[in-house]
Write an enzyme that holds these catalytic residues in place. Sequence first.
Site, PDB file in Angstrom:
ATOM      1  N   HIS A 145     -41.441 -30.019  37.963  1.00  0.00           N
ATOM      2  CA  HIS A 145     -42.416 -30.328  39.019  1.00  0.00           C
ATOM      3  C   HIS A 145     -42.838 -31.802  38.934  1.00  0.00           C
ATOM      4  CE1 HIS A 145     -46.131 -29.667  41.473  1.00  0.00           C
ATOM      5  NE2 HIS A 145     -46.601 -30.607  40.667  1.00  0.00           N
ATOM      6  N   GLU A 146     -43.156 -32.265  37.740  1.00  0.00           N
ATOM      7  CA  GLU A 146     -43.584 -33.653  37.578  1.00  0.00           C
ATOM      8  C   GLU A 146     -42.443 -34.631  37.854  1.00  0.00           C
ATOM      9  OE1 GLU A 146     -46.606 -34.186  37.444  1.00  0.00           O
ATOM     10  OE2 GLU A 146     -47.264 -32.168  36.930  1.00  0.00           O
TER      11      GLU A 146
END
Length: 300
Positions: A145-146
């Site tokens: 996600h990051e």
Amino acid sequence: MMRILLFLATNLAVILVASVTLRLLGVDSYLSEQGMNFNGLLIFCFIFGMAGSLVSLFISKWMAKRSTGTVIIETPSNQTERWLLDTVAELARDAGIKTPEVGIFPAQQSNAFATGWNKDDALVAVSAGLLNRMRPDEVRAVLAHEIGHVANGDMVTLALIQGVLNTFVMFFARVVAHLVDNFLRSRSDDGGGLGFMGYFIVVIVAEIVFGLVASAIVAWFSRFREYRADAAGAQLAGTSAMVNALARLKAETQLPDQMPDTLTAFAITTGQSRKLMERVFASHPPLDDRIRALKEASYR
């Protein structure tokens, strides 16, 4: 509610400092005496509006490390740190970006963030609590996600949007002050207007009002960007792992959040809220909505 106030204060601080600077430089006085040169005013506001936002972007990694106590993993000291470095490197390679710096910050809540002035000079950090309580596949999904934030260029885009909105906040605040000044002059027998302090006070009040609207727009974009990062995380780590990670984060929303307010827009979660004002200014959508969006996308 305190988180919202601090978030808004951060955005408005840049605008207010720029306002004082414009006043000290005599720009406001010059423009008002000349009958409001809109082109000149817009140029000045653009310079100051973008400057604060871009400075914040360029020092974002330095500020993130200091405010969170993030320790960068230079040389892995254990198997977990080695796994973190290898996983981030693998995800970055799959996303087509340079491997970011990797760090751990001492928070008990499961959380993570990404920041940096461009996709090839970024930082990805996870909390100690996340490493302690999440399964490896869930940690990998959070990291994905990051990495999605970095690959999508979200930090740069968010800074540019904030800079443009700062520009228009300062511009329209001075237009409003100019109109109020002209109105008072036309209604006064002696042609008196707002005066020095009156004009400045109207500008500040208008900037606060317009700044609240601008903050809501930035928050809306941030929420939209979270869905994109979730989709990137699902593509890199698998939809099931991404959904499980978000579900685990939802279960921990009652724990104290130790993420600094300057970094909440780049964290993976900021908890849940049912209050209208908090939803309007929230940097993240509700976790239930994010989970639902991932599941619906997997069925298409």
